[in-house]
Design a protein around this motif. Structure first.
Motif, PDB file in Angstrom:
ATOM      1  N   LEU A  88       0.815  -1.208   0.000  1.00 30.46           N
ATOM      2  CA  LEU A  88       0.000   0.000   0.000  1.00 30.46           C
ATOM      3  C   LEU A  88       0.850   1.260   0.000  1.00 30.46           C
ATOM      4  CD1 LEU A  88      -2.970  -0.699   2.446  1.00 30.46           C
ATOM      5  CD2 LEU A  88      -3.035  -0.548  -0.032  1.00 30.46           C
ATOM      6  N   GLY A  89       2.027   1.153   0.511  1.00 31.45           N
ATOM      7  CA  GLY A  89       2.943   2.278   0.578  1.00 31.45           C
ATOM      8  C   GLY A  89       4.330   1.771   0.895  1.00 31.45           C
ATOM      9  N   ALA A  90       5.200   2.707   1.282  1.00 31.53           N
ATOM     10  CA  ALA A  90       6.570   2.315   1.581  1.00 31.53           C
ATOM     11  C   ALA A  90       6.677   1.506   2.863  1.00 31.53           C
ATOM     12  CB  ALA A  90       7.444   3.568   1.679  1.00 31.53           C
ATOM     13  N   SER A  91       5.716   1.661   3.776  1.00 34.30           N
ATOM     14  CA  SER A  91       5.798   0.989   5.078  1.00 34.30           C
ATOM     15  C   SER A  91       4.629   0.060   5.357  1.00 34.30           C
ATOM     16  CB  SER A  91       5.868   2.043   6.193  1.00 34.30           C
ATOM     17  OG  SER A  91       4.710   2.872   6.178  1.00 34.30           O
ATOM     18  N   THR A  92       3.705  -0.107   4.432  1.00 32.49           N
ATOM     19  CA  THR A  92       2.509  -0.913   4.677  1.00 32.49           C
ATOM     20  C   THR A  92       2.294  -1.872   3.525  1.00 32.49           C
ATOM     21  OG1 THR A  92       1.516   0.977   5.818  1.00 32.49           O
ATOM     22  CG2 THR A  92       0.054  -0.849   5.252  1.00 32.49           C
ATOM     23  N   SER A  93       1.988  -3.109   3.860  1.00 33.93           N
ATOM     24  CA  SER A  93       1.666  -4.132   2.866  1.00 33.93           C
ATOM     25  C   SER A  93       0.457  -4.914   3.348  1.00 33.93           C
ATOM     26  CB  SER A  93       2.850  -5.062   2.618  1.00 33.93           C
ATOM     27  OG  SER A  93       3.184  -5.753   3.816  1.00 33.93           O
ATOM     28  N   VAL A  94      -0.279  -5.472   2.420  1.00 36.18           N
ATOM     29  CA  VAL A  94      -1.504  -6.214   2.700  1.00 36.18           C
ATOM     30  C   VAL A  94      -1.307  -7.654   2.240  1.00 36.18           C
ATOM     31  CG1 VAL A  94      -3.976  -6.389   2.240  1.00 36.18           C
ATOM     32  CG2 VAL A  94      -2.905  -4.150   2.453  1.00 36.18           C
ATOM     33  N   THR A  95      -1.620  -8.592   3.104  1.00 33.77           N
ATOM     34  CA  THR A  95      -1.576 -10.010   2.750  1.00 33.77           C
ATOM     35  C   THR A  95      -3.003 -10.510   2.557  1.00 33.77           C
ATOM     36  OG1 THR A  95      -1.583 -10.644   5.085  1.00 33.77           O
ATOM     37  CG2 THR A  95       0.559 -10.375   4.023  1.00 33.77           C
ATOM     38  N   PHE A  96      -3.172 -11.419   1.619  1.00 32.69           N
ATOM     39  CA  PHE A  96      -4.503 -11.932   1.322  1.00 32.69           C
ATOM     40  C   PHE A  96      -4.389 -13.387   0.898  1.00 32.69           C
ATOM     41  CE2 PHE A  96      -2.790 -10.172  -2.559  1.00 32.69           C
ATOM     42  CZ  PHE A  96      -3.100 -11.105  -3.526  1.00 32.69           C
ATOM     43  N   GLY A  97      -5.489 -14.079   1.044  1.00 33.51           N
ATOM     44  CA  GLY A  97      -5.590 -15.476   0.637  1.00 33.51           C
ATOM     45  C   GLY A  97      -6.889 -15.703  -0.105  1.00 33.51           C
ATOM     46  N   GLY A  98      -7.456 -16.904   0.057  1.00 35.92           N
ATOM     47  CA  GLY A  98      -8.712 -17.208  -0.607  1.00 35.92           C
ATOM     48  C   GLY A  98      -8.512 -18.046  -1.859  1.00 35.92           C
ATOM     49  N   ASP A  99      -9.575 -18.190  -2.616  1.00 33.55           N
ATOM     50  CA  ASP A  99      -9.536 -18.985  -3.846  1.00 33.55           C
ATOM     51  C   ASP A  99      -8.742 -18.259  -4.922  1.00 33.55           C
ATOM     52  OD1 ASP A  99     -11.125 -20.762  -2.524  1.00 33.55           O
ATOM     53  OD2 ASP A  99     -13.003 -20.072  -3.437  1.00 33.55           O
ATOM     54  N   ARG A 100      -7.965 -19.024  -5.659  1.00 33.24           N
ATOM     55  CA  ARG A 100      -7.153 -18.484  -6.749  1.00 33.24           C
ATOM     56  C   ARG A 100      -7.468 -19.266  -8.014  1.00 33.24           C
ATOM     57  NH1 ARG A 100      -3.951 -19.512  -2.675  1.00 33.24           N
ATOM     58  NH2 ARG A 100      -2.936 -21.236  -3.771  1.00 33.24           N
ATOM     59  N   TYR A 101      -7.564 -18.539  -9.127  1.00 37.13           N
ATOM     60  CA  TYR A 101      -7.893 -19.134 -10.420  1.00 37.13           C
ATOM     61  C   TYR A 101      -6.830 -18.713 -11.428  1.00 37.13           C
ATOM     62  CZ  TYR A 101     -12.541 -19.870  -8.396  1.00 37.13           C
ATOM     63  OH  TYR A 101     -13.590 -20.240  -7.580  1.00 37.13           O
ATOM     64  N   LEU A 102      -6.354 -19.677 -12.191  1.00 39.82           N
ATOM     65  CA  LEU A 102      -5.430 -19.410 -13.285  1.00 39.82           C
ATOM     66  C   LEU A 102      -6.164 -19.706 -14.587  1.00 39.82           C
ATOM     67  CD1 LEU A 102      -2.580 -18.689 -14.263  1.00 39.82           C
ATOM     68  CD2 LEU A 102      -2.011 -21.121 -14.111  1.00 39.82           C
ATOM     69  N   HIS A 103      -6.233 -18.690 -15.461  1.00 40.48           N
ATOM     70  CA  HIS A 103      -7.015 -18.786 -16.700  1.00 40.48           C
ATOM     71  C   HIS A 103      -6.093 -18.719 -17.905  1.00 40.48           C
ATOM     72  CE1 HIS A 103     -10.909 -18.162 -14.627  1.00 40.48           C
ATOM     73  NE2 HIS A 103     -10.191 -17.389 -13.830  1.00 40.48           N
ATOM     74  N   ALA A 104      -6.462 -19.455 -18.930  1.00 39.02           N
ATOM     75  CA  ALA A 104      -5.779 -19.422 -20.230  1.00 39.02           C
ATOM     76  C   ALA A 104      -6.842 -19.208 -21.297  1.00 39.02           C
ATOM     77  CB  ALA A 104      -5.020 -20.720 -20.480  1.00 39.02           C
ATOM     78  N   TRP A 105      -6.593 -18.211 -22.146  1.00 43.75           N
ATOM     79  CA  TRP A 105      -7.571 -17.836 -23.173  1.00 43.75           C
ATOM     80  C   TRP A 105      -6.904 -17.857 -24.540  1.00 43.75           C
ATOM     81  CZ3 TRP A 105      -7.950 -12.719 -25.654  1.00 43.75           C
ATOM     82  CH2 TRP A 105      -9.042 -12.632 -26.521  1.00 43.75           C
ATOM     83  N   LEU A 106      -7.571 -18.472 -25.515  1.00 45.56           N
ATOM     84  CA  LEU A 106      -7.071 -18.569 -26.886  1.00 45.56           C
ATOM     85  C   LEU A 106      -7.839 -17.592 -27.758  1.00 45.56           C
ATOM     86  CD1 LEU A 106      -5.275 -19.975 -28.984  1.00 45.56           C
ATOM     87  CD2 LEU A 106      -7.104 -21.666 -29.287  1.00 45.56           C
ATOM     88  N   SER A 107      -7.116 -16.626 -28.328  1.00 41.96           N
ATOM     89  CA  SER A 107      -7.728 -15.613 -29.179  1.00 41.96           C
ATOM     90  C   SER A 107      -7.625 -16.052 -30.638  1.00 41.96           C
ATOM     91  CB  SER A 107      -7.031 -14.261 -28.982  1.00 41.96           C
ATOM     92  OG  SER A 107      -7.551 -13.301 -29.861  1.00 41.96           O
ATOM     93  N   ASN A 108      -8.739 -15.927 -31.348  1.00 42.58           N
ATOM     94  CA  ASN A 108      -8.802 -16.300 -32.758  1.00 42.58           C
ATOM     95  C   ASN A 108      -8.993 -15.044 -33.607  1.00 42.58           C
ATOM     96  OD1 ASN A 108      -8.893 -19.270 -32.306  1.00 42.58           O
ATOM     97  ND2 ASN A 108     -10.848 -18.766 -31.330  1.00 42.58           N
ATOM     98  N   LYS A 109      -8.142 -14.878 -34.607  1.00 42.09           N
ATOM     99  CA  LYS A 109      -8.283 -13.760 -35.535  1.00 42.09           C
ATOM    100  C   LYS A 109      -7.649 -14.140 -36.859  1.00 42.09           C
ATOM    101  CE  LYS A 109      -4.053 -11.237 -34.357  1.00 42.09           C
ATOM    102  NZ  LYS A 109      -3.494  -9.924 -33.946  1.00 42.09           N
ATOM    103  N   PHE A 110      -8.115 -13.507 -37.928  1.00 38.49           N
ATOM    104  CA  PHE A 110      -7.587 -13.725 -39.256  1.00 38.49           C
ATOM    105  C   PHE A 110      -6.541 -12.666 -39.577  1.00 38.49           C
ATOM    106  CE2 PHE A 110     -11.952 -15.647 -40.372  1.00 38.49           C
ATOM    107  CZ  PHE A 110     -11.575 -16.850 -39.785  1.00 38.49           C
ATOM    108  N   SER A 111      -5.685 -12.973 -40.537  1.00 34.71           N
ATOM    109  CA  SER A 111      -4.638 -12.024 -40.920  1.00 34.71           C
ATOM    110  C   SER A 111      -5.259 -10.770 -41.528  1.00 34.71           C
ATOM    111  CB  SER A 111      -3.689 -12.672 -41.935  1.00 34.71           C
ATOM    112  OG  SER A 111      -4.396 -13.055 -43.100  1.00 34.71           O
TER     113      SER A 111
END
Length: 411
Positions: free
Chosen positions: A134-157
Motif C-alpha cells: 500500500l505504501g513504503a511501510s505498509t503491505s496487505v496479505t490476502f488469501g482465498g480462492d485463486r484461479y489461473l485462466h488461459a484464453w485462446l484468441s482467434n483472428k484472421f490475418s
C-alpha cells in the motif's frame, strides 16, 4: 538488326531482345497470378456455398467452443469467465465479475458483448498467501480462492484482435473492491488500478492486449543483431515473460469492516443502514476505524464478553455520535460563511427593485436564500420599514384629495 545495330549504338539488338523477353515473362507471371486468384475465388465461393455463410473470427471461436465440448471432459472443459462475488455458498452474491468480448455477428452486424471462454485451474489452499504494498511501510496479505485462466484468441490475418473489457457489476446495498494489476511472483501482486463497486454500479475497464513474439520468431529476429543487442533483447524478453501475467483481485468489504470494527463474523450482513453509514464515514469523511470500532475496555469488560447485538449497538452509537458531530461542524461552517459574507459585502439601504437581493452573483432567489439568507432578511426588513414610512406620510394627502373631490360633486 536494321532498327537496332549491333555495334556503335547504346541500344543494340541484344538489349532489345532482352527487353522483349522480360516483358513476355512479366505478362506470363501476371496471367499465372490471375489464374491462381481465379482458382482461389472459385474455391472460396464453393466453400461459402457449402457452409452457407462467410466465416468470421466470432464464428470460428464458436466452432472452437463446439469442438472443445467434444474434446474435453466436463471437469476440464473451458468455461465462461463470469464469476459471482460472494462470501460463501450460504450468502447471496454481492455482484459479478467478468471479462467480456465484443463480437460482431456476421449475419446481422450487431455488436454483442459475451464472456470469453477460458481454461481455468482452481487452488483453494489457505496456506499460500500473497501480498501487495500500500505504501513504503505498509503491505496487505490476502488469501482465498485463486484461479489461473488461459484464453485462446482467434483472428484472421489483416484483422484486429478482439476488444476485451473487464466488467464489474454490484447489486443494490452491496459493495466490493476490485484491483487490477500484474502478478510479479508467486507471492507478490502489483496493483495498478483499483475501484470500489457498490450499489448497482457497473464498471467497465477496456483491456489493451499486446502479443509478444514466439520463441522461434524472437530467435529469427535477433539472429542478425550484434552480441550486445542480442543480450539486451534477451534480458528485456525475460522481463516481459516474468511480468506480463495479468491479475485481478477482488476484496469483499463487509468481512474486512467486521474485522477492523471488532465485530463477530457475519454481523453486518443484514445491517444495511449501518453498513451504508460506515461506508460513507470511511470513504467520504476519512474517519479512522478506531473511532468507530468496538472496544471492550470502554464498556468496562474484556473483549469477547459482549454478544453480537451488544457490539453492534456500541458501534451504532459511535456512528450516531460521529454523524451528529459532522452535522454540527457543517452548521458551524455555514454560520461562519454567512458571517463572512455579511462583513465582506455590507448591506445597501436603497434598492431599485421591490425584492431584496444580495450582491453575490446568484442565479435565482432560491440560491440567494440558501447562500445569504441572513443578508436577504435584513435587507427585506429595511425595505418594508421604508415603505411603511412612505405610506404613512402619504395618507393625509390622499384623504384630503378624496374629500375635495366629494365636495365638488355635492356643489
Amino acid at each position: 538488326q536494321q532498327a537496332f545495330p549491333s555495334t556503335g549504338v547504346v541500344a543494340s539488338s541484344a538489349e532489345a531482345q532482352m527487353i522483349v523477353t522480360l516483358r513476355h515473362c512479366e505478362g506470363v507471371c501476371v496471367q499465372w497470378a490471375e489464374a491462381l486468384q481465379y482458382l482461389e475465388d472459385l474455391i472460396q465461393k464453393q466453400l461459402i456455398a457449402a457452409i452457407g455463410k462467410e466465416v468470421s473470427p466470432s464464428d470460428f471461436a464458436e466452432y472452437m467452443r463446439f469442438h472443445n465440448r467434444k474434446l474435453f471432459a466436463e471437469p476440464y472443459a473451458p468455461k465462461p469467465f463470469c464469476f459471482p462475488v460472494r462470501r460463501s455458498n450460504a450468502h447471496s452474491p454481492e455482484g459479478f465479475l467478468s471479462i467480456e468480448e465484443e463480437s460482431v455477428s456476421s449475419d446481422t452486424g450487431a455488436s454483442i458483448a459475451t464472456p470469453i471462454v477460458t481454461l481455468a485451474a482452481q487452488a483453494t489452499s489457505e496456506d499460500h498467501v500473497m501480498s501487495f504494498p500500500l505504501g513504503a511501510s505498509t503491505s496487505v496479505t490476502f488469501g482465498g480462492d485463486r484461479y489461473l485462466h488461459a484464453w485462446l484468441s482467434n483472428k484472421f490475418s489483416g484483422q484486429t484482435g478482439a476488444r476485451l473489457s473487464l466488467v464489474s457489476r454490484a447489486r443494490q446495498f452491496s459493495s466490493f473492491l476490485v484491483l487490477v494489476g500484474r502478478i510479479t511472483s508467486a507471492t507478490t501482486f502489483d496493483p495498478k488500478y483499483g475501484a470500489i463497486v457498490q450499489n448497482k454500479d457497473e464498471l467497465s475497464i477496456p483491456l489493451d492486449l499486446t502479443t509478444i513474439p514466439t520463441p522461434k520468431e524472437f530467435k529469427d529476429a535477433i539472429e542478425s543483431l550484434s552480441p550486445e543487442q542480442q543480450g539486451f533483447a534477451k534480458a528485456f524478453r525475460s522481463m516481459q515473460l516474468e511480468s506480463t501475467l495479468f491479475g485481478v483481485l477482488v476484496i469483499q468489504i463487509k468481512p474486512q469492516m467486521e474485522r477492523v470494527l471488532n465485530l463477530p463474523e457475519d454481523s453486518l450482513t443484514k445491517e444495511i443502514k449501518l453498513t451504508q453509514d460506515l461506508m460513507q464515514l470511511f470513504i467520504k469523511y476519512q474517519i479512522p476505524s478506531d473511532l468507530l470500532s468496538y472496544s471492550g475496555e470502554s464498556a468496562g469488560e474484556l473483549v469477547g464478553g459482549a454478544t453480537a447485538n451488544e457490539r453492534l449497538e456500541v458501534v451504532r452509537g459511535h456512528v450516531r455520535a460521529m454523524q451528529a458531530m459532522i452535522e454540527q461542524s457543517k452548521a458551524e461552517e455555514i454560520d461562519l460563511r454567512r458571517q463572512e459574507e455579511t462583513y465582506r459585502r455590507p448591506v445597501s439601504s436603497s434598492s431599485s427593485s421591490g425584492v431584496g437581493r444580495c450582491d453575490n452573483a446568484c442565479d435565482s432567489d432560491d440560491e440567494c436564500e440558501e447562500e445569504c439568507s441572513m443578508l436577504l432578511e435584513d435587507r427585506v426588513n429595511r425595505q418594508r420599514r421604508v415603505q411603511r414610512r412612505g405610506q404613512r406620510r402619504g395618507l393625509p394627502e390622499a384623504g384630503g384629495r378624496r374629500r375635495r373631490g366629494r365636495r365638488r360633486q355635492c356643489s
